[in-house]
Design an enzyme around this catalytic site. Structure first.
Site, PDB file in Angstrom:
ATOM      1  N   LYS A 197      45.008  41.696  46.813  1.00  0.00           N
ATOM      2  CA  LYS A 197      46.223  42.566  46.540  1.00  0.00           C
ATOM      3  C   LYS A 197      45.592  43.736  45.791  1.00  0.00           C
ATOM      4  O   LYS A 197      44.319  43.947  45.438  1.00  0.00           O
ATOM      5  CB  LYS A 197      47.167  41.863  45.664  1.00  0.00           C
ATOM      6  CG  LYS A 197      47.792  40.665  46.287  1.00  0.00           C
ATOM      7  CD  LYS A 197      48.752  40.892  47.551  1.00  0.00           C
ATOM      8  CE  LYS A 197      48.760  39.651  48.346  1.00  0.00           C
ATOM      9  NZ  LYS A 197      49.693  38.785  48.136  1.00  0.00           N
TER      10      LYS A 197
HETATM   11  C1  LIG Z   1      50.424  37.353  48.723  1.00  0.00           C
HETATM   12  C2  LIG Z   1      51.854  37.268  48.922  1.00  0.00           C
HETATM   13  C3  LIG Z   1      52.739  36.383  47.877  1.00  0.00           C
HETATM   14  C4  LIG Z   1      52.007  35.205  47.352  1.00  0.00           C
HETATM   15  O1  LIG Z   1      51.295  35.662  46.185  1.00  0.00           O
HETATM   16  P1  LIG Z   1      50.372  34.479  45.564  1.00  0.00           P
HETATM   17  O2  LIG Z   1      50.333  35.294  44.218  1.00  0.00           O
HETATM   18  O3  LIG Z   1      49.216  33.986  46.365  1.00  0.00           O
HETATM   19  O4  LIG Z   1      51.392  33.321  45.092  1.00  0.00           O
HETATM   20  C5  LIG Z   1      54.119  36.386  48.124  1.00  0.00           C
HETATM   21  N1  LIG Z   1      54.860  37.359  48.768  1.00  0.00           N
HETATM   22  C6  LIG Z   1      53.932  38.260  49.549  1.00  0.00           C
HETATM   23  C7  LIG Z   1      54.714  39.179  50.367  1.00  0.00           C
HETATM   24  C8  LIG Z   1      52.640  38.247  49.761  1.00  0.00           C
HETATM   25  O5  LIG Z   1      51.932  39.031  50.202  1.00  0.00           O
END
Ligand SMILES: *Cc1c(COP(=O)(O)O)cnc(C)c1O
Length: 399
Positions: A197
């Site tokens: 991210k």
């Molecule tokens: C990555 C992601 C999540 C989950 O995030 P985590 O921190 O891995 O739980 C949720 N929603 C979207 C749109 C994502 O891309």
């Protein structure tokens, strides 16, 4: 022409799909925590929460160990429970919808808009107006790739039908709009610091909320339903073994080791954002001259987490999968965001009428989309190579 006959004039280069920007500063911050003797949630996490809240102007920010944990906590605090439902999009990562299932609630899906990847407010209203609309506790818009949904319209619907709004901000830190930062517009905004991210500490998340009571509920449910958190018990003079359990809570706190890394990343967030935008501009300039691809939708202020290239399949003699394989053969890391949830066996079995025919926009975008490398420290040679590779494949397979 088979894929193996594909001959390239380009000198092959490896461009990974993503690589986190981690420097000695993160290493040092992490080492400091390790040496301090206090590894779990404590001072670093509390500082991270304060700094994050300040950065996006949120009244309350609560650190959690993932966006998924945060989504469950936010939904729980805002009334998602058995007999209730959330409205979200099939065009998301599964955890957005699964979080409601964990709480025993249902999920109603609304298709995305024609021009972008955002949940369509018109489709949301169709559900809210329907007989089962009265079960809806919350709307969960997902700001795909950092491109913020039509929050003005969604907030109007929330008010009209008296439902909560929980923004899935896994892609949208820091996306800024005329209504404020993504994650501060609805009743809650849930961020992710997962490895790929926009800022990361490996795994982690943040729940931002407007209301103190909601914040207090999340605070308790984040740590076993305990009325005092571990740091408080550690530092306070009052006997550390004393606490009450007020609900059957979860275990979703973010440890200081990770918060220390996240704090350094947070400090760099604007630099990382600006670096990604340099690559986005290069991609946009190049791809807008190629008739077989469409550039991704963005608004001023969007965070640009992913670069989702859309193929114009009418202008190509190959499928998205073939195009993607050719990029991979040329050493370019790709991904597809997202496989819509109606393609997964669990969701098909749960809701038999949840089919691709009912969600034509999500299905169409899925068939056309490829995410190509976008990360802060990509070199100029890398973006050039990706552009050349797309151009070469597109010209060779032009209809
Ligand atoms: C990555 C992601 C999540 C989950 O995030 P985590 O921190 O891995 O739980 C949720 N929603 C979207 C749109 C994502 O891309």
């Amino acid at each position: 022409m088979s894929l193996s006959e594909q001959k390239t004039e380009l000198k092959k280069m490896n461009v990974p799909f993503f690589k986190a920007s981690i420097s000695e500063e993160e290493e040092q911050a992490c080492t400091n925590v390790l040496r301090s003797g206090w590894l779990t949630t404590g001072k670093e996490t509390h500082e991270f929460e304060k700094e994050f809240a300040q950065k996006i102007n949120s009244p309350f920010a609560l650190a959690v160990n993932s966006n998924t944990s945060g989504m469950i906590l936010a939904m729980e605090a805002l009334g998602v429970k058995p007999g209730k439902a959330v409205i979200t999009t099939p065009y998301t990562f599964v955890s957005t919808a699964a979080s409601a299932r964990h709480l025993g609630a249902d999920v109603y899906f609304a298709d995305i808009e024609k021009e972008n990847y955002s949940i369509d407010p018109e489709k949301i209203e169709e559900i809210l107006k329907s007989p089962h609309g009265k079960n809806v506790a919350a709307i969960v818009p997902v700001h795909i790739a950092g491109n913020v949904c039509n929050m003005k319209h969604i907030m109007e619907l929330a008010e009209k039908y008296n439902v909560k709004v929980i923004e899935d901000c896994a892609h949208s830190f820091p996306s800024k709009t005329s209504l404020g930062f993504a994650g501060t517009i609805g009743d809650a905004g849930v961020f992710s610091f997962y490895a790929t991210k926009t800022i990361t500490c490996g795994e982690g998340g943040m729940v931002c909320v407007k209301d103190k009571k909601t914040a207090e509920r999340i605070l308790q449910m984040r740590l076993h339903g305990m009325n005092r958190d571990a740091w408080d018990r550690y530092t306070s003079n009052k006997a550390s073994w004393e606490y009450d359990i007020v609900a059957s809570g979860f275990k979703s706190n973010l440890p200081d080791i990770l918060s220390a890394i996240a704090r350094v990343q947070l400090k760099k967030a604007d630099i990382l954002d600006a670096k990604r935008k340099v690559h986005v501009k290069k991609y946009n300039d190049a791809f807008s001259k190629m008739d077989f691809v469409k550039i991704p939708p963005t608004s001023e202020g969007d965070a640009c987490h992913l670069y989702i290239l859309r193929l114009d399949l009418l202008k190509l003699k190959c499928t998205r999968n073939e195009f993607a394989s050719m990029l991979q053969e040329m050493g370019i890391g790709i991904s597809v965001h997202f496989i819509p949830l109606f393609h997964f066996s669990y969701w098909k079995k749960l809701y038999p009428d949840f089919t691709k025919e009912k969600f034509p926009e999500a299905e169409k975008k899925f068939q056309e989309s490829i995410s190509i490398p976008l990360w802060p420290d990509m070199t100029e040679e890398m973006t050039k190579y990706v552009i050349q590779a797309v151009k070469e494949i597109g010209e060779k397979y032009h209809a």
